[in-house]
Design an enzyme around this catalytic site. Sequence first.
Site, PDB file in Angstrom:
ATOM      1  N   GLY A 178      42.715  40.809  29.152  1.00 22.19           N
ATOM      2  CA  GLY A 178      43.754  41.833  29.000  1.00 22.19           C
ATOM      3  C   GLY A 178      43.135  43.098  28.449  1.00 22.19           C
ATOM      4  O   GLY A 178      42.028  43.069  27.907  1.00 22.19           O
ATOM      5  N   CYS A 182      37.646  36.328  28.201  1.00 21.90           N
ATOM      6  CA  CYS A 182      37.561  37.710  27.711  1.00 21.90           C
ATOM      7  C   CYS A 182      38.533  37.939  26.533  1.00 21.90           C
ATOM      8  O   CYS A 182      38.308  37.395  25.457  1.00 21.90           O
ATOM      9  CB  CYS A 182      37.820  38.665  28.873  1.00 21.90           C
ATOM     10  SG  CYS A 182      37.346  40.345  28.481  1.00 21.90           S
ATOM     11  N   TYR A 183      39.613  38.679  26.722  1.00 18.77           N
ATOM     12  CA  TYR A 183      40.556  38.886  25.617  1.00 18.77           C
ATOM     13  C   TYR A 183      41.038  37.531  25.071  1.00 18.77           C
ATOM     14  O   TYR A 183      41.219  37.359  23.872  1.00 18.77           O
ATOM     15  CB  TYR A 183      41.758  39.718  26.088  1.00 18.77           C
ATOM     16  CG  TYR A 183      42.781  39.977  24.993  1.00 18.77           C
ATOM     17  CD1 TYR A 183      42.596  41.000  24.071  1.00 18.77           C
ATOM     18  CD2 TYR A 183      43.927  39.180  24.873  1.00 18.77           C
ATOM     19  CE1 TYR A 183      43.522  41.238  23.059  1.00 18.77           C
ATOM     20  CE2 TYR A 183      44.855  39.414  23.864  1.00 18.77           C
ATOM     21  CZ  TYR A 183      44.646  40.444  22.961  1.00 18.77           C
ATOM     22  OH  TYR A 183      45.556  40.674  21.964  1.00 18.77           O
ATOM     23  N   HIS A 202      34.049  37.106  33.212  1.00 21.05           N
ATOM     24  CA  HIS A 202      35.179  36.709  34.074  1.00 21.05           C
ATOM     25  C   HIS A 202      34.747  35.705  35.146  1.00 21.05           C
ATOM     26  O   HIS A 202      34.196  36.109  36.175  1.00 21.05           O
ATOM     27  CB  HIS A 202      35.788  37.947  34.729  1.00 21.05           C
ATOM     28  CG  HIS A 202      36.519  38.814  33.757  1.00 21.05           C
ATOM     29  ND1 HIS A 202      37.862  38.680  33.488  1.00 21.05           N
ATOM     30  CD2 HIS A 202      36.074  39.794  32.931  1.00 21.05           C
ATOM     31  CE1 HIS A 202      38.223  39.550  32.570  1.00 21.05           C
ATOM     32  NE2 HIS A 202      37.160  40.241  32.200  1.00 21.05           N
ATOM     33  N   GLU A 247      36.554  34.251  37.207  1.00 24.51           N
ATOM     34  CA  GLU A 247      37.442  34.301  38.380  1.00 24.51           C
ATOM     35  C   GLU A 247      36.996  35.308  39.438  1.00 24.51           C
ATOM     36  O   GLU A 247      37.494  35.285  40.550  1.00 24.51           O
ATOM     37  CB  GLU A 247      38.887  34.587  37.951  1.00 24.51           C
ATOM     38  CG  GLU A 247      39.160  35.994  37.410  1.00 24.51           C
ATOM     39  CD  GLU A 247      38.817  36.167  35.931  1.00 24.51           C
ATOM     40  OE1 GLU A 247      38.035  35.355  35.401  1.00 24.51           O
ATOM     41  OE2 GLU A 247      39.313  37.112  35.299  1.00 24.51           O
ATOM     42  N   ASP A 278      55.895  34.225  56.836  1.00 29.12           N
ATOM     43  CA  ASP A 278      56.695  33.767  55.690  1.00 29.12           C
ATOM     44  C   ASP A 278      58.081  33.286  56.119  1.00 29.12           C
ATOM     45  O   ASP A 278      58.523  32.210  55.723  1.00 29.12           O
ATOM     46  CB  ASP A 278      56.870  34.884  54.647  1.00 29.12           C
ATOM     47  CG  ASP A 278      55.540  35.440  54.184  1.00 29.12           C
ATOM     48  OD1 ASP A 278      54.518  34.763  54.412  1.00 29.12           O
ATOM     49  OD2 ASP A 278      55.521  36.548  53.615  1.00 29.12           O
ATOM     50  N   LYS A 309      50.000  33.875  49.517  1.00 30.92           N
ATOM     51  CA  LYS A 309      49.994  34.075  50.975  1.00 30.92           C
ATOM     52  C   LYS A 309      49.020  33.132  51.695  1.00 30.92           C
ATOM     53  O   LYS A 309      49.351  32.559  52.737  1.00 30.92           O
ATOM     54  CB  LYS A 309      49.609  35.532  51.265  1.00 30.92           C
ATOM     55  CG  LYS A 309      49.707  35.933  52.708  1.00 30.92           C
ATOM     56  CD  LYS A 309      51.121  36.295  53.052  1.00 30.92           C
ATOM     57  CE  LYS A 309      51.265  36.742  54.487  1.00 30.92           C
ATOM     58  NZ  LYS A 309      52.637  37.203  54.746  1.00 30.92           N
TER      59      LYS A 309
END
Length: 518
Positions: free
Chosen positions: A59, A86-87, A176, A178, A234, A374
Amino acid sequence: MVFNPKNQMVLILDFGSQTTQLIARRIREQKVYCEIHPFNIPLSKIKGLAPKGIVLSGGPSSVYDQGAPTIDKAIFDLGVPILGICYGMQLTTHLLGGQVERSEKREYGPALIEILKDSPLFKGLYKEGATYKVWMSHGDRIEVLAPGFETIASTESTPFAAMSHTTLPIYGVQFHPEVVHTEIGNDILKNFLFEICRLEPIWTMHSFVESAIKEIREVVGDRRCICALSGGVDSTVTALLVSKAIGDNLTPIFVNNGLLRKNEAETVLGFLKELGLSVDYVDASARFLKKLKGVEDPEKKRKIIGEEFINVFEEEAKRIGKVDFLAQGTLYPDVIESVSFKGPSATIKSHHNVGGLPERMRLKLVEPLRELFKDEVRQVALELGMPEDLVWRHPFPGPGLAIRILGEVTEERLAILREADAIVIEELKKSGWYRKVWQGFAVLLPIRTVGVMGDERTYDHVVALRVVNSVDAMTADWTRLPYDVLERLSMRIINEVQGVNRVCYDISSKPPSTIEWE
Ligand code: XMP
């Protein structure tokens, strides 16, 4: 108890990082169900969710900021494995008695970490002297770890690049995992999920389909449901799931607003039939075009199309008889209550959907895709036997070609754009670019330019090409198409589409531009 992959879930507490959603996608890719919630959900709710692991996201704040996002310290006593990113790592340290130093300078970009000791978080990665590229993006830094923690990786400038508690399953990484730039990111997340949380990879789209059908059946029972079908992935997946659950009690309604692409209505109806869906088809083209006559303002066009759609849809629903439910293809990114990703697009353009309809008609909503990203919807589509061509179709806006025809929408201009658009799609597919880009389409400009064809002077329309790369349409960049593909596109459009004598390529990114031109 019924098998439910959601019983094995990871909770991601969001502290506002731009990459929180990425954490969720990386975890889902490992076939583990996860949910993002705001950092301040009550502890009782966390206990109710019964997560098997908790990730504290990054964050933008400093733990010393006034009103900095924080959590109940009791979360560390739940016995649930925790990974602070991180944060999230700094907050863990701050709350548990360590020391975080304020820093005005952000460390941003690649760094090399050395893993200092073997740890479940680094299983398979620890080799003496080995270093790995990771991605850093932080302001404050940890000076002293909280009691009971030890450092398990460091970089030249960050002595505490990763930490672990010596007896509890609590971990932190300053970088990070990710993002793709962290080369061992997936390994670290996998270790957290499977070595530390002891989860199993059971969140598959096959299991999702089974549980979704069962859930819809329970909720809707033998009452009637309608849904709006556009032929997009969708809404089609939604209709297929609901139809598998309640059969003929679902009536999918396909409204042709006259703003569709070349042969679109026929193609869509054709494959829906093949998939066994019997669709209520309403050709309302004339109504829409009449309403749009003389209208040039983009927002006015959007409003008119949105309203007219609701009118047609409502009339049709009334004709069907008593209906209780409306099925919608809402996706997870639309429902995440989060600190970080509320994009600006909703306020910049009034998006076309069936907004307001459920309240007006007193319909309850069925949203079977609410939990999916998605890419997961596409997997479900394949699982349900949808043709690849449809599964990988580019997004197409509700107001259709109307917002790609700048100025007034007329039959003549629609015809021109349809032909140009068909060529764009065909050429992108032929050259292998269709699947590589987010969207590619033609736009008809409200100007004419002079050209020469044969020995004749022409004074004709201009078509702009828009081809973009994006991951979520929030931001986008123009695609660097090879010159020969661009050349073919331009040549074919000018030669084959009557009334066009010039083609331009749009090289703007979003922001500051948007993907659609209106
Ligand atoms: P913009 O133009 O805002 O578009 O950058 C972002 C994405 O949204 C699509 N789009 C729409 N989709 N109804 C939709 O269902 C709409 O009214 C609408 N307007 C834009 C656009 O194609 C792009 O993928």
